[in-house]
Write a protein that holds these residues in place. Structure first.
Motif, PDB file in Angstrom:
ATOM      1  N   ALA A 138       0.842  -1.142  -0.066  1.00 55.72           N
ATOM      2  CA  ALA A 138       0.186   0.088   0.032  1.00 55.72           C
ATOM      3  C   ALA A 138       0.899   1.384   0.108  1.00 55.72           C
ATOM      4  N   MET A 139       1.932   1.196   0.709  1.00 55.14           N
ATOM      5  CA  MET A 139       2.852   2.244   0.662  1.00 55.14           C
ATOM      6  C   MET A 139       3.587   2.592  -0.519  1.00 55.14           C
ATOM      7  N   ASP A 140       3.932   1.427  -1.034  1.00 54.19           N
ATOM      8  CA  ASP A 140       4.747   1.517  -2.393  1.00 54.19           C
ATOM      9  C   ASP A 140       3.652   2.035  -3.412  1.00 54.19           C
ATOM     10  N   GLU A 141       2.377   1.696  -3.455  1.00 58.09           N
ATOM     11  CA  GLU A 141       1.495   2.132  -4.533  1.00 58.09           C
ATOM     12  C   GLU A 141       1.478   3.868  -4.087  1.00 58.09           C
ATOM     13  N   ARG A 142       1.300   4.029  -3.059  1.00 63.27           N
ATOM     14  CA  ARG A 142       1.126   5.467  -2.867  1.00 63.27           C
ATOM     15  C   ARG A 142       2.332   6.435  -3.435  1.00 63.27           C
ATOM     16  N   VAL A 143       3.503   6.004  -3.073  1.00 69.33           N
ATOM     17  CA  VAL A 143       4.578   6.464  -3.411  1.00 69.33           C
ATOM     18  C   VAL A 143       4.659   6.634  -5.050  1.00 69.33           C
ATOM     19  N   ILE A 144       4.567   5.368  -5.469  1.00 64.32           N
ATOM     20  CA  ILE A 144       4.821   5.482  -6.921  1.00 64.32           C
ATOM     21  C   ILE A 144       3.765   6.437  -7.702  1.00 64.32           C
ATOM     22  N   ALA A 145       2.496   6.258  -7.311  1.00 66.83           N
ATOM     23  CA  ALA A 145       1.289   7.082  -7.798  1.00 66.83           C
ATOM     24  C   ALA A 145       2.025   8.707  -7.561  1.00 66.83           C
ATOM     25  N   ALA A 146       2.412   9.049  -6.472  1.00 64.31           N
ATOM     26  CA  ALA A 146       2.750  10.346  -6.067  1.00 64.31           C
ATOM     27  C   ALA A 146       3.880  10.701  -6.973  1.00 64.31           C
ATOM     28  N   MET A 147       4.637   9.993  -7.373  1.00 62.92           N
ATOM     29  CA  MET A 147       6.050  10.263  -8.045  1.00 62.92           C
ATOM     30  C   MET A 147       5.746  10.521  -9.455  1.00 62.92           C
ATOM     31  N   ARG A 148       4.663   9.520 -10.140  1.00 62.97           N
ATOM     32  CA  ARG A 148       4.299   9.704 -11.252  1.00 62.97           C
ATOM     33  C   ARG A 148       3.413  11.160 -11.579  1.00 62.97           C
ATOM     34  N   GLU A 149       2.495  11.547 -10.509  1.00 62.72           N
ATOM     35  CA  GLU A 149       1.916  12.671 -10.638  1.00 62.72           C
ATOM     36  C   GLU A 149       2.789  13.899 -10.606  1.00 62.72           C
ATOM     37  N   ALA A 150       3.967  13.737  -9.829  1.00 61.94           N
ATOM     38  CA  ALA A 150       4.891  14.970  -9.975  1.00 61.94           C
ATOM     39  C   ALA A 150       6.057  14.797 -11.055  1.00 61.94           C
ATOM     40  N   GLY A 151       5.674  13.824 -12.071  1.00 64.12           N
ATOM     41  CA  GLY A 151       6.535  13.835 -13.012  1.00 64.12           C
ATOM     42  C   GLY A 151       7.716  12.976 -13.245  1.00 64.12           C
ATOM     43  N   PHE A 152       7.840  12.127 -12.133  1.00 59.95           N
ATOM     44  CA  PHE A 152       9.071  11.346 -12.164  1.00 59.95           C
ATOM     45  C   PHE A 152       8.581   9.706 -12.399  1.00 59.95           C
ATOM     46  N   ASP A 153       8.951   9.452 -13.631  1.00 59.88           N
ATOM     47  CA  ASP A 153       8.388   8.180 -14.126  1.00 59.88           C
ATOM     48  C   ASP A 153       9.358   7.019 -13.715  1.00 59.88           C
ATOM     49  N   VAL A 154       9.128   6.498 -12.493  1.00 64.78           N
ATOM     50  CA  VAL A 154       9.681   5.189 -12.006  1.00 64.78           C
ATOM     51  C   VAL A 154       8.894   3.939 -11.656  1.00 64.78           C
ATOM     52  N   THR A 155       9.309   2.742 -11.674  1.00 63.88           N
ATOM     53  CA  THR A 155       8.669   1.746 -11.283  1.00 63.88           C
ATOM     54  C   THR A 155       8.962   1.509 -10.001  1.00 63.88           C
ATOM     55  N   VAL A 156       8.124   0.450  -9.407  1.00 62.09           N
ATOM     56  CA  VAL A 156       8.450   0.142  -8.067  1.00 62.09           C
ATOM     57  C   VAL A 156       9.964  -0.676  -7.887  1.00 62.09           C
ATOM     58  N   ALA A 157      10.361  -1.380  -8.766  1.00 65.78           N
ATOM     59  CA  ALA A 157      11.583  -2.043  -8.970  1.00 65.78           C
ATOM     60  C   ALA A 157      12.947  -0.935  -8.821  1.00 65.78           C
ATOM     61  N   GLN A 158      12.339   0.338  -9.677  1.00 61.11           N
ATOM     62  CA  GLN A 158      13.596   1.243  -9.731  1.00 61.11           C
ATOM     63  C   GLN A 158      13.469   1.920  -8.519  1.00 61.11           C
ATOM     64  N   ALA A 159      12.311   2.107  -7.687  1.00 62.82           N
ATOM     65  CA  ALA A 159      12.366   2.867  -6.689  1.00 62.82           C
ATOM     66  C   ALA A 159      12.937   1.915  -5.525  1.00 62.82           C
ATOM     67  N   ARG A 160      12.967   0.640  -5.353  1.00 66.19           N
ATOM     68  CA  ARG A 160      13.409  -0.066  -4.468  1.00 66.19           C
ATOM     69  C   ARG A 160      14.930  -0.034  -4.481  1.00 66.19           C
ATOM     70  N   ILE A 161      15.551   0.026  -5.470  1.00 62.75           N
ATOM     71  CA  ILE A 161      16.934   0.447  -5.700  1.00 62.75           C
ATOM     72  C   ILE A 161      17.053   1.806  -5.328  1.00 62.75           C
ATOM     73  N   ALA A 162      16.540   2.786  -5.733  1.00 63.08           N
ATOM     74  CA  ALA A 162      16.856   4.001  -5.545  1.00 63.08           C
ATOM     75  C   ALA A 162      16.803   4.607  -3.886  1.00 63.08           C
ATOM     76  N   GLN A 163      15.826   3.758  -2.982  1.00 60.55           N
ATOM     77  CA  GLN A 163      15.723   4.091  -1.854  1.00 60.55           C
ATOM     78  C   GLN A 163      17.012   3.506  -1.048  1.00 60.55           C
ATOM     79  N   ARG A 164      17.990   2.816  -1.800  1.00 62.11           N
ATOM     80  CA  ARG A 164      19.006   2.338  -1.004  1.00 62.11           C
ATOM     81  C   ARG A 164      20.611   2.989  -1.219  1.00 62.11           C
ATOM     82  N   ILE A 165      20.036   3.989  -2.027  1.00 63.67           N
ATOM     83  CA  ILE A 165      21.420   4.860  -2.392  1.00 63.67           C
ATOM     84  C   ILE A 165      21.605   5.876  -1.204  1.00 63.67           C
ATOM     85  N   ALA A 166      23.017   5.636  -0.971  1.00 66.32           N
ATOM     86  CA  ALA A 166      23.625   6.486   0.067  1.00 66.32           C
ATOM     87  C   ALA A 166      23.619   7.893  -0.472  1.00 66.32           C
TER      88      ALA A 166
END
Length: 139
Positions: free
Chosen positions: A13-41
């Motif tokens: 549910a959290m994933d879906e909300r984040v991805i939807a908000a990202m797309r609304e803000a113009g950031f075209d990311v997938t759940v898999a991409q977001a999972r990698i990105a959230q780990r970037i130091a």
């Protein structure tokens, strides 16, 4: 329903909300991409570390990072500690995307806190933090 499934439902549910908000803000990311990105130091991360933390192959992590690069969210730079290695770090656009994702996460957590009440929400956080000690070797 078992506890792990209940946790997965909340996580998705959290994933879906984040991805939807990202797309609304113009950031075209997938759940898999977001999972990698959230780990970037903050100073950048090596691809092998991202793959290990996300529990994907190095090849999969490389494809996900390449997609994030095409979107202008990350860049690869020389590792100052090892000239042969590269670090993946956020671009300015990527930092803006990361901030937006964090805002959404904090908003959803606030909704959950309001729904559960402060005492139960604190107990949930404490219990999940304690479970992380045995469940997450990469923390």
């Amino acid at each position: 329903m078992d506890l792990a499934t209940l946790m997965l439902i909340a996580y998705r549910a959290m994933d879906e909300r984040v991805i939807a908000a990202m797309r609304e803000a113009g950031f075209d990311v997938t759940v898999a991409q977001a999972r990698i990105a959230q780990r970037i130091a903050e100073d950048g991360s090596r691809l092998t570390d991202l793959a290990e933390q996300a529990q994907v192959t190095k090849q999969t992590a490389s494809l996900l990072v390449a997609a994030l690069e095409r979107e202008g969210l990350v860049e690869r730079i020389a590792d100052p500690d090892d000239g042969r290695a590269r670090l993946i770090r956020f671009t300015q656009k990527g930092k803006a995307a990361s901030r937006r994702a964090r805002e959404v996460v904090m908003g959803v957590e606030q909704e959950w806190n309001d729904h559960l009440g402060p005492e139960l929400a604190a107990c949930l956080r404490q219990a999940l933090t304690k479970l992380r000690d045995i469940a997450d070797p990469y923390r």
